[in-house]
Design an enzyme around this catalytic site. Structure first.
Site, PDB file in Angstrom:
ATOM      1  N   CYS B 158      24.054  11.482   0.101  1.00  0.00           N
ATOM      2  CA  CYS B 158      24.007  10.208   0.821  1.00  0.00           C
ATOM      3  C   CYS B 158      23.769   9.082  -0.177  1.00  0.00           C
ATOM      4  CB  CYS B 158      22.868  10.184   1.833  1.00  0.00           C
ATOM      5  SG  CYS B 158      22.740  11.605   2.925  1.00  0.00           S
ATOM      6  N   HIS B 162      25.612   5.461  -0.438  1.00  0.00           N
ATOM      7  CA  HIS B 162      24.937   4.421   0.341  1.00  0.00           C
ATOM      8  C   HIS B 162      23.809   3.737  -0.423  1.00  0.00           C
ATOM      9  CE1 HIS B 162      27.366   5.241   3.824  1.00  0.00           C
ATOM     10  NE2 HIS B 162      27.181   6.528   3.611  1.00  0.00           N
ATOM     11  N   ARG B 199      27.044   9.462  13.831  1.00  0.00           N
ATOM     12  CA  ARG B 199      27.452   8.821  12.581  1.00  0.00           C
ATOM     13  C   ARG B 199      27.157   9.735  11.386  1.00  0.00           C
ATOM     14  NH1 ARG B 199      29.598   8.050   9.282  1.00  0.00           N
ATOM     15  NH2 ARG B 199      30.133   6.267   7.976  1.00  0.00           N
ATOM     16  N   CYS B 203      29.690  11.558   8.312  1.00  0.00           N
ATOM     17  CA  CYS B 203      29.537  11.618   6.857  1.00  0.00           C
ATOM     18  C   CYS B 203      29.491  13.066   6.373  1.00  0.00           C
ATOM     19  CB  CYS B 203      28.271  10.892   6.417  1.00  0.00           C
ATOM     20  SG  CYS B 203      28.536   9.159   5.951  1.00  0.00           S
TER      21      CYS B 203
END
Lengths: 142, 242
Positions: B158, B162, B199, B203
């Site tokens: 992640c 991000h 969501r 990913c």
């Protein structure tokens, strides 16, 4: 001991191919298949965001694909910057050159965590596809 | 007053403040999408908020909870739950309350009525800053470990997208910082209102990893970490996103 590891790693996906890539310096000089790669097929793999996935991160001289990422170096001219052997190692397992790389290993399943069932034990590309992509990238000389 | 003093300071200050804290995905959307989110009559997520309001009355929630008293609740979740000895998220709390206190039959976590109830409750906190529960430090640490762990066939974490690469473009799409302050939210890609879990599944599936089971300790830990790193961002429910 460390030198023996790559052979084991590649053997783990060897069920899909007889290839066992031999790393020399920062390259895998020998092709992974007897038949040479085909640049047109390689271009299609690079452009396909569900197969090569390359354009998600890399811009490339593939004008009909409008949505290209900017997270990684442009593939334009990559064939002039790197030899086919260097391209091959970067595709097979870029972690060999930089453990922190963003680039997924396209022909190694070593050390992966939490892989979804549908992809378990499978590398991202088959050896034939690796050779097609290498052949295409080698044509990108400017 | 010199031009520098008149014009130079404010943008610089804004830049410094902006760089210092988390940045909502709202900030990087097009002006058209921002306007859609701001306008309650045009925000498609408001339909779920209204549906949730009706359910809240019909299912008996209103017998115990005054809607006004719900203001601030969503900004404090996930919260520590003594009975579980760990985090519980807003969806989990609503489900537990419905079943154990109101005696209603369980609803699937991501069914439309559950999303509607959650939207209504979270909407009551719109504009309030996320205030992480200090008792969840352990869960947040585990969540951060998951956030930084590379996973899936594509071997990405992640954090790589991000955190490090936020603001870059993945194919044609801007990479946001990935904050959870607008959920449940209306996503144009879905043509629907959906949950944070949905969501996250997107990913995980994208990197070809097995998604975390919603409500599992791992999913709750990741959720706790995401809310922790979004501390101070206002709740936007129902947000609109591309």
């Amino acid at each position: 001991m460390r030198r023996a590891l790559p052979a084991l790693v590649f053997a783990s996906v060897a069920g899909l191919a007889q290839a066992e890539p031999v790393v020399v310096g920062d390259a895998i000089p020998a092709p992974l298949t007897a038949a040479p790669g085909e640049p047109a097929r390689g271009r299609a793999i690079v452009a396909d965001r569900t197969r090569g996935l390359c354009l998600l991160c890399h811009p490339a001289p593939i004008p009909e694909e409008r949505f290209q990422g900017n997270l990684a170096p442009s593939l334009a001219g990559v064939g002039a910057r790197l030899t086919p052997g260097q391209l091959r190692l970067r595709l097979v397992d870029s972690r060999r050159l930089n453990p922190e790389t963003l680039m997924p290993a396209y022909f190694s399943t070593a050390g992966l965590v939490g892989v979804a069932d549908a992809w378990q034990g499978r590398p991202i590309l088959r050896v034939e596809e690796i050779e097609d992509v290498v052949a295409y990238l080698a044509t990108l000389r400017d | 007053m010199s031009p520098w003093r008149r014009q130079g300071w404010l943008p610089l200050l804004a830049l410094l403040l902006g760089a210092a804290g988390p940045r909502s995905g709202f900030e990087t959307m097009t002006p058209e999408l921002q306007a859609m989110q701001r306008d309650d009559a045009g925000n498609p997520g408001m339909l779920s908020v209204l549906e949730g309001e009706a359910l809240f009355a019909r299912e008996g929630c209103a017998a115990c909870h005054a809607a006004a008293a719900l203001r601030g609740v969503a900004a404090r979740y996930p919260a520590h739950d003594a009975a579980r000895g760990g985090p519980i998220d807003l969806a989990g709390r609503i489900a537990e309350c419905r079943e154990q206190r109101a005696g209603r039959p369980p609803l699937p976590r991501e069914s439309q009525p559950m999303l509607a109830l959650q939207s209504f409750v979270a909407h009551q906190s719109r504009g309030l800053p996320i205030t992480p529960d200090p008792r969840l430090a352990e869960a947040r640490a585990e969540g951060e470990r998951l956030f930084r762990e590379r996973r899936g066939q594509l071997n990405l974490s992640c954090a790589q997208c991000h955190e490090t690469l936020a603001g870059g473009r993945l194919a044609g799409a801007n990479i946001p910082e990935g904050h959870p302050n607008g959920y449940p939210l209306y996503r144009l890609e879905w043509q629907a209102l959906g949950s944070l879990q949905r969501r996250l599944r997107g990913c995980f599936t994208g990197v070809r990893a097995e998604p975390l089971a919603p409500g599992s300790p791992a999913a709750l830990a990741l959720e706790a970490y995401l809310f922790g790193r979004a501390a101070g961002l206002p709740i936007e429910t129902p947000a609109v996103r591309p």
